[in-house]
Design a protein around this motif. Sequence first.
Motif, PDB file in Angstrom:
ATOM      1  N   LYS A 202       0.857  -1.183   0.000  1.00 20.40           N
ATOM      2  CA  LYS A 202       0.000   0.000   0.000  1.00 20.40           C
ATOM      3  C   LYS A 202       0.901   1.245   0.000  1.00 20.40           C
ATOM      4  N   ARG A 203       0.581   2.225  -0.875  1.00 20.00           N
ATOM      5  CA  ARG A 203       1.326   3.489  -0.865  1.00 20.00           C
ATOM      6  C   ARG A 203       0.914   4.299   0.369  1.00 20.00           C
ATOM      7  N   ILE A 204       1.893   4.725   1.129  1.00 20.50           N
ATOM      8  CA  ILE A 204       1.595   5.497   2.343  1.00 20.50           C
ATOM      9  C   ILE A 204       1.617   6.987   1.985  1.00 20.50           C
ATOM     10  N   GLU A 205       0.571   7.703   2.373  1.00 23.21           N
ATOM     11  CA  GLU A 205       0.472   9.146   2.109  1.00 23.21           C
ATOM     12  C   GLU A 205       1.339   9.881   3.116  1.00 23.21           C
ATOM     13  N   THR A 206       2.519  10.309   2.712  1.00 17.20           N
ATOM     14  CA  THR A 206       3.402  11.026   3.645  1.00 17.20           C
ATOM     15  C   THR A 206       4.448  11.802   2.871  1.00 17.20           C
ATOM     16  N   LYS A 207       4.957  12.882   3.468  1.00 20.60           N
ATOM     17  CA  LYS A 207       6.089  13.586   2.841  1.00 20.60           C
ATOM     18  C   LYS A 207       7.415  13.108   3.436  1.00 20.60           C
ATOM     19  N   HIS A 208       7.334  12.228   4.429  1.00 15.23           N
ATOM     20  CA  HIS A 208       8.557  11.800   5.120  1.00 15.23           C
ATOM     21  C   HIS A 208       9.169  10.567   4.465  1.00 15.23           C
ATOM     22  N   THR A 209       9.789  10.792   3.305  1.00 19.19           N
ATOM     23  CA  THR A 209      10.372   9.665   2.566  1.00 19.19           C
ATOM     24  C   THR A 209      11.848   9.922   2.261  1.00 19.19           C
ATOM     25  N   HIS A 210      12.480  10.741   3.076  1.00 17.67           N
ATOM     26  CA  HIS A 210      13.909  11.011   2.868  1.00 17.67           C
ATOM     27  C   HIS A 210      14.713   9.735   3.145  1.00 17.67           C
ATOM     28  N   GLY A 211      15.479   9.295   2.142  1.00 13.62           N
ATOM     29  CA  GLY A 211      16.337   8.129   2.345  1.00 13.62           C
ATOM     30  C   GLY A 211      15.677   6.782   2.110  1.00 13.62           C
ATOM     31  N   THR A 212      14.482   6.780   1.533  1.00  6.67           N
ATOM     32  CA  THR A 212      13.808   5.491   1.291  1.00  6.67           C
ATOM     33  C   THR A 212      14.636   4.592   0.357  1.00  6.67           C
ATOM     34  N   GLY A 213      15.213   5.212  -0.681  1.00  4.29           N
ATOM     35  CA  GLY A 213      15.976   4.424  -1.663  1.00  4.29           C
ATOM     36  C   GLY A 213      17.202   3.788  -1.033  1.00  4.29           C
ATOM     37  N   CYS A 214      17.942   4.583  -0.251  1.00  2.00           N
ATOM     38  CA  CYS A 214      19.158   4.073   0.407  1.00  2.00           C
ATOM     39  C   CYS A 214      18.791   2.933   1.359  1.00  2.00           C
ATOM     40  N   THR A 215      17.748   3.148   2.139  1.00  5.59           N
ATOM     41  CA  THR A 215      17.337   2.174   3.152  1.00  5.59           C
ATOM     42  C   THR A 215      16.921   0.857   2.506  1.00  5.59           C
ATOM     43  N   PHE A 216      16.143   0.954   1.435  1.00  4.22           N
ATOM     44  CA  PHE A 216      15.674  -0.240   0.724  1.00  4.22           C
ATOM     45  C   PHE A 216      16.868  -1.040   0.180  1.00  4.22           C
ATOM     46  N   ALA A 217      17.802  -0.352  -0.496  1.00  2.00           N
ATOM     47  CA  ALA A 217      18.961  -1.062  -1.071  1.00  2.00           C
ATOM     48  C   ALA A 217      19.865  -1.617   0.032  1.00  2.00           C
ATOM     49  N   ALA A 218      19.970  -0.899   1.144  1.00  2.00           N
ATOM     50  CA  ALA A 218      20.796  -1.389   2.256  1.00  2.00           C
ATOM     51  C   ALA A 218      20.183  -2.657   2.855  1.00  2.00           C
ATOM     52  N   ALA A 219      18.858  -2.704   2.919  1.00  2.00           N
ATOM     53  CA  ALA A 219      18.193  -3.903   3.459  1.00  2.00           C
ATOM     54  C   ALA A 219      18.442  -5.099   2.529  1.00  2.00           C
ATOM     55  N   ILE A 220      18.407  -4.865   1.220  1.00  2.00           N
ATOM     56  CA  ILE A 220      18.726  -5.966   0.277  1.00  2.00           C
ATOM     57  C   ILE A 220      20.157  -6.442   0.541  1.00  2.00           C
ATOM     58  N   THR A 221      21.079  -5.491   0.698  1.00  2.00           N
ATOM     59  CA  THR A 221      22.503  -5.826   0.915  1.00  2.00           C
ATOM     60  C   THR A 221      22.679  -6.640   2.201  1.00  2.00           C
ATOM     61  N   ALA A 222      22.007  -6.223   3.274  1.00  2.00           N
ATOM     62  CA  ALA A 222      22.125  -6.943   4.547  1.00  2.00           C
ATOM     63  C   ALA A 222      21.657  -8.390   4.396  1.00  2.00           C
ATOM     64  N   GLU A 223      20.563  -8.582   3.691  1.00  2.00           N
ATOM     65  CA  GLU A 223      20.030  -9.935   3.517  1.00  2.00           C
ATOM     66  C   GLU A 223      20.950 -10.778   2.622  1.00  2.00           C
ATOM     67  N   LEU A 224      21.538 -10.143   1.604  1.00  2.00           N
ATOM     68  CA  LEU A 224      22.496 -10.870   0.755  1.00  2.00           C
ATOM     69  C   LEU A 224      23.731 -11.263   1.567  1.00  2.00           C
ATOM     70  N   ALA A 225      24.128 -10.382   2.500  1.00  2.00           N
ATOM     71  CA  ALA A 225      25.286 -10.696   3.360  1.00  2.00           C
ATOM     72  C   ALA A 225      25.027 -11.968   4.165  1.00  2.00           C
ATOM     73  N   LYS A 226      23.753 -12.194   4.509  1.00  2.00           N
ATOM     74  CA  LYS A 226      23.405 -13.410   5.272  1.00  2.00           C
ATOM     75  C   LYS A 226      23.312 -14.633   4.369  1.00  2.00           C
ATOM     76  N   GLY A 227      23.507 -14.427   3.066  1.00  5.82           N
ATOM     77  CA  GLY A 227      23.452 -15.549   2.131  1.00  5.82           C
ATOM     78  C   GLY A 227      22.080 -15.784   1.528  1.00  5.82           C
ATOM     79  N   LYS A 228      21.153 -14.841   1.744  1.00  2.00           N
ATOM     80  CA  LYS A 228      19.795 -15.008   1.187  1.00  2.00           C
ATOM     81  C   LYS A 228      19.805 -14.859  -0.331  1.00  2.00           C
ATOM     82  N   ARG A 229      18.799 -15.470  -0.973  1.00  6.88           N
ATOM     83  CA  ARG A 229      18.636 -15.309  -2.425  1.00  6.88           C
ATOM     84  C   ARG A 229      18.092 -13.907  -2.708  1.00  6.88           C
ATOM     85  N   VAL A 230      18.355 -13.413  -3.925  1.00  7.45           N
ATOM     86  CA  VAL A 230      17.972 -12.035  -4.247  1.00  7.45           C
ATOM     87  C   VAL A 230      16.474 -11.812  -4.052  1.00  7.45           C
ATOM     88  N   LYS A 231      15.662 -12.753  -4.524  1.00 11.90           N
ATOM     89  CA  LYS A 231      14.216 -12.562  -4.440  1.00 11.90           C
ATOM     90  C   LYS A 231      13.754 -12.446  -2.979  1.00 11.90           C
TER      91      LYS A 231
END
Length: 269
Positions: A202-231
């Motif tokens: 669900k799209r959240i109605e908010t103006k507080h989205t500073h750093g969403t892109g960095c945070t999302f990619a960092a979370a992918i990186t953290a999970e890959l570090a644990k050996g998780k599959r990309v999906k």
Amino acid sequence: MGNIYKALTIAGSDSGGGAGIQADLKTFHALGVFGMSALTAVTAQNTVGVQGVYPLSVEAVEKQIESIGTDLGTDAVKTGMLFSAEIIEAVANQVKHFRWSRLVVDPVMIAKGGEPLLQEEAVNALKKYLLPLAMVITPNIPEAEALTGMFIQTMDDRQKAAQRLYELGVKHVVIKGGHDDDGDEAVDLLFDGQEYSFFTNKRIETKHTHGTGCTFAAAITAELAKGKRVKDAVQTAKAFIQAAIEHELGIGHGHGPTNHWAYQQTQLS
Ligand SMILES: Nc1ncnc2c1ncn2[C@@H]1O[C@H](COP(=O)(O)OP(=O)(O)OP(=O)(O)O)[C@@H](O)[C@H]1O
Ligand SMILES: Cc1ncc(CO)c(N)n1
């Protein structure tokens, strides 16, 4: 103590703490991964905008990566703001040298307020040196347009752009839908060279989205570090960013940061 998973972020500093290296390290920590950093530039930045950009020398970037590579090593690497073609080439050489294969490239180009974080002529260097090494790339729609030269309006356009980026040598392409403000869903597209997967919240109605892109990619990186599959890593990152936006902190006078510990709290409750 079980296994210690490590992740390295090569990115710029956001003095306001919501994006850049600060967002990456907070996200790694929240997901139980030991975070390390190589700084490419210092920005004077807050929730209102970017007041100054001060890049580091190529040598300073190389030295930081070398310090990590020759001692601690890492299980995954993320790149964010790289600023110049020279820094991009140096980072690509180091990633190759240390044979780091779990590489997430977030092709940061401009801040929310429109201030450039990557020199225009450096887009070609990204394509030439870094994308062929990437396991995952996470452009938003304007970044996918700059990298492919395409105009992206429909989901069909997005799928074609993902195909083009795949052809540049990236193994998994995630084109984020945060900027696609039609409709009440935020849809991210993943292409692995064979099939398309869609991650929808669900799209959240908010103006507080500073750093969403960095945070999302960092979370992918953290999970890959644990050996998780990309999906699976993208699935967790999507839940992480949703919780972070939903429980935003309401600080600052402009586009405020997201809440990096909300995901953990929702897991515990
Ligand atoms: N309002 C929203 N509600 C729910 N999810 C969102 C919202 N805005 C962005 N997202 C999600 O956040 C993640 C980051 O997407 P976005 O397109 O905002 O990245 P970005 O533009 O690179 O961010 P940044 O401005 O930090 O560079 C994606 O998973 C996207 O779907
Ligand atoms: C340092 C830095 N990196 C990335 C972004 C993109 O959100 C930003 N605003 N600042």
